[in-house]
Design an enzyme around this catalytic site. Structure first.
Site, short mmCIF file in Angstrom:
data_model
loop_
_atom_site.label_atom_id
_atom_site.label_comp_id
_atom_site.label_asym_id
_atom_site.label_seq_id
_atom_site.Cartn_x
_atom_site.Cartn_y
_atom_site.Cartn_z
N TYR A 1 30.21 54.47 23.71
CA TYR A 1 29.02 53.75 23.23
C TYR A 1 28.55 52.75 24.27
CZ TYR A 1 32.43 50.16 21.67
OH TYR A 1 33.44 49.24 21.60
N TYR B 1 30.40 52.32 15.00
CA TYR B 1 31.36 51.64 14.14
C TYR B 1 30.77 51.48 12.75
CZ TYR B 1 34.39 50.32 18.02
OH TYR B 1 35.26 50.36 19.08
N ARG C 1 31.16 51.77 27.06
CA ARG C 1 32.59 51.78 26.76
C ARG C 1 33.07 53.23 26.66
NH1 ARG C 1 35.69 48.16 24.79
NH2 ARG C 1 36.98 49.07 26.39
N HIS D 1 41.08 50.69 18.98
CA HIS D 1 41.58 49.31 18.93
C HIS D 1 42.87 49.27 18.09
CE1 HIS D 1 37.88 47.28 20.44
NE2 HIS D 1 37.29 48.36 19.96
FE LIG Z 1 35.40 49.17 20.70
#
Ligand SMILES: [Fe+2]
Lengths: 198, 239
Positions: free
Chosen positions: B150, B110, B160, B165
């Site tokens: 990740y 991210y 995950r 999202h």
């Molecule tokens: Fe996420």
């Protein structure tokens, strides 16, 4: 009759984009070129988790009527008279000490069609890493919370819990003419904030 | 004669089709989830309405996240298109719904200060988040790269699966949705503690996008389809 099941909610996780809490998102008094009508108020508080620990980066969103208690929304029969310079929506993120801050308009009092008044209020919702579904509550404004009446209080039997829904005047945080109110959100623990099932 | 339209009905969240509140290996789901039961209340106009014209506050972004400039270099990873519809429980489109999304890059990283412990590289050519307004039929579409998986730190080997999202604004405070979209047939899906926390298998499946066959898709990107069903349905007529 409904045919489709609502999409499941999931947590926002730890990585909600910082720029989604754009500068200006937490100032509801100005959405275009002209200022909204009504007295400015500051609304600030901390969002705390278990053992009173601060929650950094909790996203706090609010929704409220304008200074006359009106909503610029097709479902409001008086919506056409709502302040065109007031969106009624804001977003803030808590800082490392758990503080969120809004500048907004004191919401107006309003009697609805069923004849019962809602106190001046601001709807508040929280989304955060670890919260699998949004949490909603309502911030109420009244000079004397013990004497106040509002439909959302009906389902809360405990007087101490009811008082947790009221914003508290905090003159030390006043900014010029803008009166400051404090509303802390306790996610978990003995002083837990009441949250609503909806 | 002028009357306001009848507000939709909103049912209390169904725990069978929603994700669970507490997730093993995710300590914040324990330290942040309230102990007390949530309070039922009758809804009034304030909860049945919500912001209109949110684009006045939230800037709408480019629908192509795979490059920073229209003539720029593409981000690393598999180019994909995600498209779908925002509707209510009756299947009626939510015209003008505002959709926000954010995701990891193809390496599972991210672009966020809280992900700085990740060993996966950032990608300077990837935008990583977007904001769109659904059209009159409730449709949205954007181009991105498929996010990488990740690991969740200190969780005991929980990874995950690739996911995107989403945060969706409908016509009312009640219709607000914050969710994640998963990718079909990913081997990490069944073991994902967040996805697996939905008790109802059909509801779990609905959190997974549909892969559009390449013969019906595009020449330049794989296409995934995913709908968002916001809460709210017509009232059952009284007898
Ligand atoms: Fe996420």
């Amino acid at each position: 009759m409904s045919t489709r099941v609502p999409t499941a909610n999931f947590t926002i996780g730890p990585f909600f984009p910082t720029h989604f809490v754009d500068t200006g998102c937490n100032d509801l008094t100005r959405v275009g070129e002209r200022a909204a009508r009504g007295p400015h108020v500051l609304l600030a508080g901390r969002v705390l988790e278990q053992a009173g620990a601060a929650t950094a980066n909790t996203i706090v969103e609010i929704w409220q009527p304008d200074a006359n208690g009106l909503f610029a929304h097709p479902l409001d029969p008086r919506g056409k008279d709502a302040d065109p310079n007031f969106l009624g929506w804001g977003r803030a993120a808590t800082d490392r000490d758990g503080w969120y801050r809004f500048r907004t308009i004191m919401p107006g009092r309003r009697v609805y069609n069923d004849g019962r008044a809602r106190l001046p209020h601001i709807n508040l919702m929280l989304i955060a890493s670890g919260l699998m579904r949004r949490l909603t509550t309502t911030i109420l404004f009244a000079d004397d919370p013990n004497a106040a009446d509002d439909p959302v209080l009906d389902g809360i039997a405990d007087a101490t819990a009811r008082r947790r829904l009221f914003a508290r005047r905090e003159p030390a945080l006043d900014d010029g003419d803008a009166k400051a109110y404090r509303f802390d959100v306790i996610l978990r623990g003995a002083d837990e904030t009441p949250f609503f099932a909806d | 004669m002028s009357t306001s339209p009848q507000p939709p009905a909103y049912d209390i969240y169904d725990d069978r089709t929603e994700s669970g509140w507490r997730i093993d290996g995710y300590p914040r789901t324990f330290t942040r989830t309230p102990d007390s039961p949530r309070v039922a209340r009758a809804l009034t106009l304030t909860e049945l309405t919500g912001p209109f014209g949110l684009h006045r506050r939230l800037r709408v972004d480019t629908a192509d996240l795979s490059r920073v400039r229209p003539d720029g270099q593409r981000a690393q990873g598999q180019l994909i298109v995600v498209r779908g519809r925002v509707c209510d429980e009756d299947g009626a489109p939510i015209a003008g719904a505002l959709v926000e999304m954010w995701q990891a890059n193809a390496s599972g990283r991210y672009a966020h200060e809280y992900d700085e412990k990740s060993l996966a590289p950032l990608d300077p050519n990837f935008i990583a988040s977007g904001r769109f307004v659904a059209d009159a039929e409730g449709r949205f579409s954007f181009t991105t790269v498929k996010p990488g998986a990740y690991p969740v730190p200190d969780s005991g080997h929980w990874w995950r699966p690739p996911h995107i999202h989403f945060s969706v604004f409908g016509p009312s405070w009640m219709a607000r949705l914050v969710t994640q979209m998963f990718f079909p047939s990913d081997p990490l899906n069944p073991a994902d503690r967040i996805l697996a926390s939905i008790p109802d298998p059909a509801a779990r499946d609905r959190a997974v996008a549909r892969s559009v066959p390449t013969t019906e898709g595009r020449d330049d990107a794989l296409v995934f389809e995913h709908d968002f069903v916001l809460r709210g349905h017509r009232r059952t007529p009284e007898l």
